[in-house]
Write a protein that holds these residues in place. Structure first.
Motif, PDB file in Angstrom:
ATOM      1  N   HIS A   1      48.081  48.613 -13.263  1.00 50.88           N
ATOM      2  CA  HIS A   1      49.397  48.507 -13.885  1.00 50.88           C
ATOM      3  C   HIS A   1      50.448  49.284 -13.097  1.00 50.88           C
ATOM      4  CE1 HIS A   1      52.071  47.465 -17.072  1.00 50.88           C
ATOM      5  NE2 HIS A   1      52.360  48.725 -17.330  1.00 50.88           N
ATOM      6  N   THR A   2      51.546  48.648 -12.825  1.00 49.24           N
ATOM      7  CA  THR A   2      52.706  49.161 -12.085  1.00 49.24           C
ATOM      8  C   THR A   2      52.461  49.338 -10.590  1.00 49.24           C
ATOM      9  OG1 THR A   2      52.393  51.559 -12.346  1.00 49.24           O
ATOM     10  CG2 THR A   2      53.508  50.397 -14.162  1.00 49.24           C
ATOM     11  N   LYS A   3      51.351  48.865 -10.069  1.00 49.65           N
ATOM     12  CA  LYS A   3      51.055  49.011  -8.644  1.00 49.65           C
ATOM     13  C   LYS A   3      50.864  47.633  -8.013  1.00 49.65           C
ATOM     14  CE  LYS A   3      49.512  53.646  -8.739  1.00 49.65           C
ATOM     15  NZ  LYS A   3      49.902  54.551  -7.702  1.00 49.65           N
ATOM     16  N   THR A   4      51.966  47.071  -7.566  1.00 47.54           N
ATOM     17  CA  THR A   4      51.953  45.716  -7.018  1.00 47.54           C
ATOM     18  C   THR A   4      51.116  45.612  -5.754  1.00 47.54           C
ATOM     19  OG1 THR A   4      54.125  45.274  -7.953  1.00 47.54           O
ATOM     20  CG2 THR A   4      53.418  43.845  -6.140  1.00 47.54           C
ATOM     21  N   THR A   5      51.332  46.493  -4.805  1.00 48.43           N
ATOM     22  CA  THR A   5      50.620  46.412  -3.522  1.00 48.43           C
ATOM     23  C   THR A   5      49.115  46.470  -3.726  1.00 48.43           C
ATOM     24  OG1 THR A   5      52.511  47.441  -2.416  1.00 48.43           O
ATOM     25  CG2 THR A   5      50.414  47.446  -1.233  1.00 48.43           C
ATOM     26  N   GLU A   6      48.648  47.419  -4.533  1.00 41.83           N
ATOM     27  CA  GLU A   6      47.213  47.570  -4.768  1.00 41.83           C
ATOM     28  C   GLU A   6      46.648  46.387  -5.551  1.00 41.83           C
ATOM     29  OE1 GLU A   6      49.538  49.843  -5.204  1.00 41.83           O
ATOM     30  OE2 GLU A   6      48.881  51.777  -4.436  1.00 41.83           O
ATOM     31  N   SER A   7      47.388  45.914  -6.541  1.00 42.20           N
ATOM     32  CA  SER A   7      46.926  44.773  -7.338  1.00 42.20           C
ATOM     33  C   SER A   7      46.830  43.524  -6.471  1.00 42.20           C
ATOM     34  CB  SER A   7      47.864  44.529  -8.516  1.00 42.20           C
ATOM     35  OG  SER A   7      47.838  45.622  -9.401  1.00 42.20           O
ATOM     36  N   HIS A   8      47.839  43.284  -5.641  1.00 38.81           N
ATOM     37  CA  HIS A   8      47.808  42.129  -4.746  1.00 38.81           C
ATOM     38  C   HIS A   8      46.657  42.250  -3.745  1.00 38.81           C
ATOM     39  CE1 HIS A   8      52.078  40.261  -5.240  1.00 38.81           C
ATOM     40  NE2 HIS A   8      51.411  40.313  -6.373  1.00 38.81           N
ATOM     41  N   ALA A   9      46.388  43.455  -3.268  1.00 38.70           N
ATOM     42  CA  ALA A   9      45.264  43.660  -2.349  1.00 38.70           C
ATOM     43  C   ALA A   9      43.935  43.309  -3.029  1.00 38.70           C
ATOM     44  CB  ALA A   9      45.233  45.100  -1.840  1.00 38.70           C
ATOM     45  N   ASN A  10      43.812  43.629  -4.305  1.00 39.40           N
ATOM     46  CA  ASN A  10      42.581  43.319  -5.037  1.00 39.40           C
ATOM     47  C   ASN A  10      42.430  41.813  -5.253  1.00 39.40           C
ATOM     48  OD1 ASN A  10      41.880  46.000  -5.131  1.00 39.40           O
ATOM     49  ND2 ASN A  10      42.755  46.337  -7.159  1.00 39.40           N
ATOM     50  N   ILE A  11      43.533  41.128  -5.496  1.00 44.77           N
ATOM     51  CA  ILE A  11      43.483  39.669  -5.629  1.00 44.77           C
ATOM     52  C   ILE A  11      43.087  39.048  -4.289  1.00 44.77           C
ATOM     53  CG2 ILE A  11      44.853  37.585  -6.050  1.00 44.77           C
ATOM     54  CD1 ILE A  11      46.592  39.385  -7.962  1.00 44.77           C
ATOM     55  N   GLU A  12      43.714  39.515  -3.209  1.00 45.07           N
ATOM     56  CA  GLU A  12      43.385  39.004  -1.876  1.00 45.07           C
ATOM     57  C   GLU A  12      41.907  39.237  -1.561  1.00 45.07           C
ATOM     58  OE1 GLU A  12      44.494  39.804   2.812  1.00 45.07           O
ATOM     59  OE2 GLU A  12      46.004  40.272   1.287  1.00 45.07           O
ATOM     60  N   HIS A  13      41.398  40.407  -1.901  1.00 47.18           N
ATOM     61  CA  HIS A  13      39.983  40.709  -1.669  1.00 47.18           C
ATOM     62  C   HIS A  13      39.087  39.706  -2.390  1.00 47.18           C
ATOM     63  CE1 HIS A  13      36.293  42.980  -1.146  1.00 47.18           C
ATOM     64  NE2 HIS A  13      36.111  42.918  -2.458  1.00 47.18           N
ATOM     65  N   GLY A  14      39.418  39.400  -3.639  1.00 43.95           N
ATOM     66  CA  GLY A  14      38.621  38.439  -4.402  1.00 43.95           C
ATOM     67  C   GLY A  14      38.626  37.061  -3.762  1.00 43.95           C
ATOM     68  N   VAL A  15      39.773  36.595  -3.337  1.00 43.89           N
ATOM     69  CA  VAL A  15      39.865  35.280  -2.699  1.00 43.89           C
ATOM     70  C   VAL A  15      39.096  35.286  -1.384  1.00 43.89           C
ATOM     71  CG1 VAL A  15      41.429  33.562  -1.691  1.00 43.89           C
ATOM     72  CG2 VAL A  15      42.049  34.712  -3.823  1.00 43.89           C
ATOM     73  N   ARG A  16      39.196  36.367  -0.619  1.00 44.37           N
ATOM     74  CA  ARG A  16      38.447  36.462   0.642  1.00 44.37           C
ATOM     75  C   ARG A  16      36.932  36.411   0.398  1.00 44.37           C
ATOM     76  NH1 ARG A  16      41.120  37.546   5.321  1.00 44.37           N
ATOM     77  NH2 ARG A  16      43.287  38.217   5.114  1.00 44.37           N
ATOM     78  N   LYS A  17      36.452  37.054  -0.651  1.00 41.69           N
ATOM     79  CA  LYS A  17      35.012  37.033  -0.959  1.00 41.69           C
ATOM     80  C   LYS A  17      34.558  35.611  -1.278  1.00 41.69           C
ATOM     81  CE  LYS A  17      32.746  40.308  -0.960  1.00 41.69           C
ATOM     82  NZ  LYS A  17      32.029  40.932   0.163  1.00 41.69           N
ATOM     83  N   VAL A  18      35.395  34.864  -1.976  1.00 45.27           N
ATOM     84  CA  VAL A  18      35.072  33.475  -2.289  1.00 45.27           C
ATOM     85  C   VAL A  18      35.013  32.658  -0.997  1.00 45.27           C
ATOM     86  CG1 VAL A  18      35.879  31.382  -3.453  1.00 45.27           C
ATOM     87  CG2 VAL A  18      36.041  33.601  -4.619  1.00 45.27           C
ATOM     88  N   LEU A  19      35.992  32.842  -0.124  1.00 46.91           N
ATOM     89  CA  LEU A  19      36.008  32.120   1.151  1.00 46.91           C
ATOM     90  C   LEU A  19      34.801  32.482   2.014  1.00 46.91           C
ATOM     91  CD1 LEU A  19      39.815  32.359   1.997  1.00 46.91           C
ATOM     92  CD2 LEU A  19      38.546  30.307   1.306  1.00 46.91           C
ATOM     93  N   GLU A  20      34.438  33.763   2.036  1.00 42.34           N
ATOM     94  CA  GLU A  20      33.268  34.191   2.809  1.00 42.34           C
ATOM     95  C   GLU A  20      31.998  33.502   2.325  1.00 42.34           C
ATOM     96  OE1 GLU A  20      32.925  38.454   2.619  1.00 42.34           O
ATOM     97  OE2 GLU A  20      34.899  38.749   3.530  1.00 42.34           O
ATOM     98  N   ALA A  21      31.941  33.212   1.028  1.00 42.04           N
ATOM     99  CA  ALA A  21      30.767  32.556   0.447  1.00 42.04           C
ATOM    100  C   ALA A  21      30.788  31.049   0.681  1.00 42.04           C
ATOM    101  CB  ALA A  21      30.696  32.852  -1.050  1.00 42.04           C
ATOM    102  N   GLY A  22      31.869  30.543   1.298  1.00 45.14           N
ATOM    103  CA  GLY A  22      31.962  29.119   1.569  1.00 45.14           C
ATOM    104  C   GLY A  22      32.348  28.294   0.355  1.00 45.14           C
ATOM    105  N   ALA A  23      32.912  28.937  -0.656  1.00 51.27           N
ATOM    106  CA  ALA A  23      33.316  28.237  -1.870  1.00 51.27           C
ATOM    107  C   ALA A  23      34.823  28.008  -1.885  1.00 51.27           C
ATOM    108  CB  ALA A  23      32.898  29.047  -3.101  1.00 51.27           C
ATOM    109  N   LEU A  24      35.254  27.119  -2.741  1.00 48.90           N
ATOM    110  CA  LEU A  24      36.674  26.858  -2.942  1.00 48.90           C
ATOM    111  C   LEU A  24      37.203  27.836  -3.984  1.00 48.90           C
ATOM    112  CD1 LEU A  24      39.211  24.978  -2.610  1.00 48.90           C
ATOM    113  CD2 LEU A  24      38.322  23.752  -4.613  1.00 48.90           C
TER     114      LEU A  24
END
Length: 154
Positions: free
Chosen positions: A101-124
């Motif tokens: 909460h109230t931390k945009t940069t860190e929250s966006h980094a966590n979202i990006e990390h999640g999407v990257r993990k999905v891509l690494e697994a070869g999933a959509l």
């Protein structure tokens, strides 16, 4: 009692149990993803100026997705009398990215990390959120995956 075709011999109707996306399995360990499609929640809305509340979007989408869903058998469409996204499409719900909460940069980094993990697994990756700012970390996660397309449903 005659066993039914359900994997656990339970009906598991849409209004029963934990509301994962489409009643699909929940996979909390992002390093063990084995799926064609992974659903990631991004409950972030600090990018709005006036109408907050989009942080509740992932919960609402998951809840609505259970209406005609039987995770093992897909989603039944009564108008078409057809079942879509059946067992031939491996979909998992990986929960939500950590939002600070109230931390945009860190929250966006966590979202990006999640999407990257999905891509690494070869999933959509399918990200449900959140305000329009969640597009930024999702797009950044694709930095090594060109070309790519973004579909935003608002």
């Amino acid at each position: 009692m005659t066993p039914n075709s359900y994997p656990t011999d339970r009906l598991d109707l849409p209004f029963v149990g934990i509301a994962t996306f489409g009643k699909r399995p929940y996979e909390p360990d992002w390093d063990k993803l084995d799926a064609d499609v992974a659903i990631l929640g991004a409950p972030y809305d600090a990018g709005t100026q006036y109408r907050s509340g989009a942080r509740f979007g992932p919960r609402a989408v998951r809840e609505a997705s259970t209406l005609f869903s039987f995770g093992h058998a897909g989603a039944y469409d009564h108008e078409d009398d057809a079942t879509y996204l059946g067992g031939d499409v491996r979909i998992v719900d990986i929960g939500d990215a950590d939002i600070i909460h109230t931390k945009t940069t860190e929250s966006h980094a966590n979202i990006e990390h999640g999407v990257r993990k999905v891509l690494e697994a070869g999933a959509l990756p399918v990200t449900i959120g959140g305000d329009h700012s969640i597009n930024i970390p999702c797009i950044n996660a694709f930095s090594e995956q060109e070309p790519f397309h973004v579909v935003q449903i608002d």
